[in-house]
Design a protein around this motif. Structure first.
Motif, PDB file in Angstrom:
ATOM      1  N   THR A  78       0.844  -1.196   0.000  1.00 49.12           N
ATOM      2  CA  THR A  78       0.000   0.000   0.000  1.00 49.12           C
ATOM      3  C   THR A  78       0.876   1.241   0.000  1.00 49.12           C
ATOM      4  N   ALA A  79       0.395   2.279  -0.662  1.00 43.81           N
ATOM      5  CA  ALA A  79       1.064   3.578  -0.682  1.00 43.81           C
ATOM      6  C   ALA A  79       0.056   4.612  -1.149  1.00 43.81           C
ATOM      7  N   ALA A  80       0.418   5.880  -0.996  1.00 40.28           N
ATOM      8  CA  ALA A  80      -0.527   6.969  -1.256  1.00 40.28           C
ATOM      9  C   ALA A  80      -1.026   6.997  -2.686  1.00 40.28           C
ATOM     10  N   THR A  81      -0.173   6.650  -3.660  1.00 39.20           N
ATOM     11  CA  THR A  81      -0.592   6.744  -5.054  1.00 39.20           C
ATOM     12  C   THR A  81      -0.718   5.397  -5.744  1.00 39.20           C
ATOM     13  N   THR A  82      -0.434   4.298  -5.030  1.00 36.32           N
ATOM     14  CA  THR A  82      -0.696   2.971  -5.595  1.00 36.32           C
ATOM     15  C   THR A  82      -1.883   2.310  -4.919  1.00 36.32           C
ATOM     16  N   PHE A  83      -2.356   2.934  -3.808  1.00 34.91           N
ATOM     17  CA  PHE A  83      -3.474   2.392  -3.045  1.00 34.91           C
ATOM     18  C   PHE A  83      -3.126   0.973  -2.580  1.00 34.91           C
ATOM     19  N   VAL A  84      -3.919  -0.019  -2.953  1.00 29.81           N
ATOM     20  CA  VAL A  84      -3.600  -1.412  -2.620  1.00 29.81           C
ATOM     21  C   VAL A  84      -3.193  -2.115  -3.909  1.00 29.81           C
ATOM     22  N   CYS A  85      -1.932  -2.508  -3.991  1.00 30.34           N
ATOM     23  CA  CYS A  85      -1.413  -3.089  -5.231  1.00 30.34           C
ATOM     24  C   CYS A  85      -0.944  -4.523  -4.979  1.00 30.34           C
ATOM     25  N   PRO A  86      -1.472  -5.496  -5.710  1.00 33.25           N
ATOM     26  CA  PRO A  86      -1.066  -6.886  -5.500  1.00 33.25           C
ATOM     27  C   PRO A  86       0.409  -7.119  -5.845  1.00 33.25           C
ATOM     28  N   VAL A  87       1.034  -8.025  -5.108  1.00 32.20           N
ATOM     29  CA  VAL A  87       2.363  -8.535  -5.430  1.00 32.20           C
ATOM     30  C   VAL A  87       2.171  -9.958  -5.931  1.00 32.20           C
ATOM     31  N   ILE A  88       2.602 -10.246  -7.156  1.00 37.48           N
ATOM     32  CA  ILE A  88       2.320 -11.551  -7.768  1.00 37.48           C
ATOM     33  C   ILE A  88       3.562 -12.425  -7.906  1.00 37.48           C
ATOM     34  N   GLU A  89       4.728 -11.877  -7.488  1.00 31.78           N
ATOM     35  CA  GLU A  89       5.952 -12.684  -7.534  1.00 31.78           C
ATOM     36  C   GLU A  89       6.957 -12.116  -6.548  1.00 31.78           C
ATOM     37  N   ILE A  90       7.619 -13.014  -5.797  1.00 33.67           N
ATOM     38  CA  ILE A  90       8.652 -12.611  -4.846  1.00 33.67           C
ATOM     39  C   ILE A  90       9.882 -13.476  -5.075  1.00 33.67           C
ATOM     40  N   ASP A  91      10.976 -12.863  -5.473  1.00 35.88           N
ATOM     41  CA  ASP A  91      12.220 -13.597  -5.764  1.00 35.88           C
ATOM     42  C   ASP A  91      11.969 -14.786  -6.680  1.00 35.88           C
ATOM     43  N   GLY A  92      11.192 -14.562  -7.717  1.00 36.92           N
ATOM     44  CA  GLY A  92      10.964 -15.587  -8.724  1.00 36.92           C
ATOM     45  C   GLY A  92       9.870 -16.584  -8.403  1.00 36.92           C
ATOM     46  N   VAL A  93       9.293 -16.523  -7.219  1.00 35.70           N
ATOM     47  CA  VAL A  93       8.229 -17.445  -6.817  1.00 35.70           C
ATOM     48  C   VAL A  93       6.873 -16.775  -7.027  1.00 35.70           C
ATOM     49  N   ALA A  94       6.010 -17.400  -7.807  1.00 34.77           N
ATOM     50  CA  ALA A  94       4.690 -16.833  -8.079  1.00 34.77           C
ATOM     51  C   ALA A  94       3.827 -16.866  -6.823  1.00 34.77           C
ATOM     52  N   ILE A  95       3.102 -15.780  -6.596  1.00 31.23           N
ATOM     53  CA  ILE A  95       2.168 -15.670  -5.474  1.00 31.23           C
ATOM     54  C   ILE A  95       0.756 -15.614  -6.047  1.00 31.23           C
ATOM     55  N   SER A  96      -0.174 -16.312  -5.402  1.00 33.37           N
ATOM     56  CA  SER A  96      -1.570 -16.316  -5.847  1.00 33.37           C
ATOM     57  C   SER A  96      -1.692 -16.724  -7.316  1.00 33.37           C
TER      58      SER A  96
END
Length: 281
Positions: free
Chosen positions: A239-257
């Protein structure tokens, strides 16, 4: 057409906007800032941002250059003069100009700058891919200073790998993103985000989103989490002021959700935009 910006009491074309070469914001990063979202020509979460601004200034032994009402009017005037419907307003307050010395002056006249950035904020989010990097920032991340070189370099390191952002790690745990607060959603549906301390920025959007989640019966746990835990989570987001709630779909090459935005992040983003439109000033 150039933007109209605010510099020390004057509204001027951006090409004419100047500050002193002796300004301590330039020489020492002796300054704080805020970024507020604009939706439908109105300012989102203004009371939270101005309260955090006052706190940041106080932590650096600086006073508020304006009353809350006067500062709001400057924001509104910039929106009017730039005919902005959606985007952001950047505000920076420095200690002011003085001959270069590590010992700061007690009564310098502060420098105040604001400008608009028109951009879409409410469109569909495809999600971002992040890498993890050591957190090299100074210890008072709860103060929103302009000391942003370390997160800037982390962002560029992510870009060099073809990713969107970095999550910063200290003592084995995620602190936050380069310019956002970080979250995971466990397999049991619990929203987890790091607890407030000097290790992270006390995000205004963070506070609003957690309030919305709690009001709707979503379980929230404020504690540190690891990259490994995040990689095993059902969802992740920032979350941030201009991205609001933004999904993260990958962390260090591992797919999330499954490599796509998850339902919790999408719902919280909808709620935040809906609530933000209603409460904007």
């Amino acid at each position: 057409m150039s933007r109209i910006v605010y510099v020390n009491g004057a509204y001027v074309p951006e090409e004419e906007a100047t500050v002193s070469v002796f300004d301590r914001g330039f020489l020492f990063a002796d300054a704080v800032y805020e970024v507020t979202a604009v939706l439908d020509g109105k300012i989102v979460d203004y009371p939270g941002h101005v309260a955090r601004l006052e706190r940041s200034l106080g932590e650096l032994q600086m006073g508020m250059p304006f009353s809350s009402d006067d500062l709001l009017e400057v924001h509104r005037e910039l929106v009017r003069r730039n005919s902005m419907d959606e985007g952001a307003i950047y505000l920076q307050v420095t200690r002011g100009a003085a001959d270069r010395d590590f010992a700061f002056p007690k009564h310098a006249e502060q420098t105040v700058v604001l400008f608009t950035q028109a951009k879409p904020l409410t469109g569909a989010k495809k999600g971002i891919r992040v890498i993890s990097l050591p957190d090299m920032r100074w210890g008072r991340r709860d103060i929103k200073t302009v000391q942003l070189l370390a997160p800037s370099m982390a962002k560029m390191a992510a870009k060099a790998e073809g990713k969107d952002d970095a999550w910063l790690v200290q003592n084995g745990f995620v602190t936050e993103g380069t310019s956002n607060n970080a979250y995971i959603v466990t397999r049991e549906g619990k929203i987890v985000t790091r607890n407030l301390s000097s290790s992270i920025l006390h995000g205004i959007t963070r506070a609003a989103v957690l309030k919305l989640a709690a009001e709707r019966g979503m379980e929230v746990e404020e504690r540190p989490f690891t990259i490994e835990e995040a990689q095993q989570a059902a969802e992740a987001f920032v979350t941030a002021a201009t991205t609001f709630v933004c999904p993260v779909i990958e962390i260090d090459g591992v797919a999330i959700s499954g490599g796509k935005p998850g339902p919790v992040a999408e719902r919280l983003n909808e709620l935040y935009i809906e609530t933000g439109r209603k409460s904007a000033l």
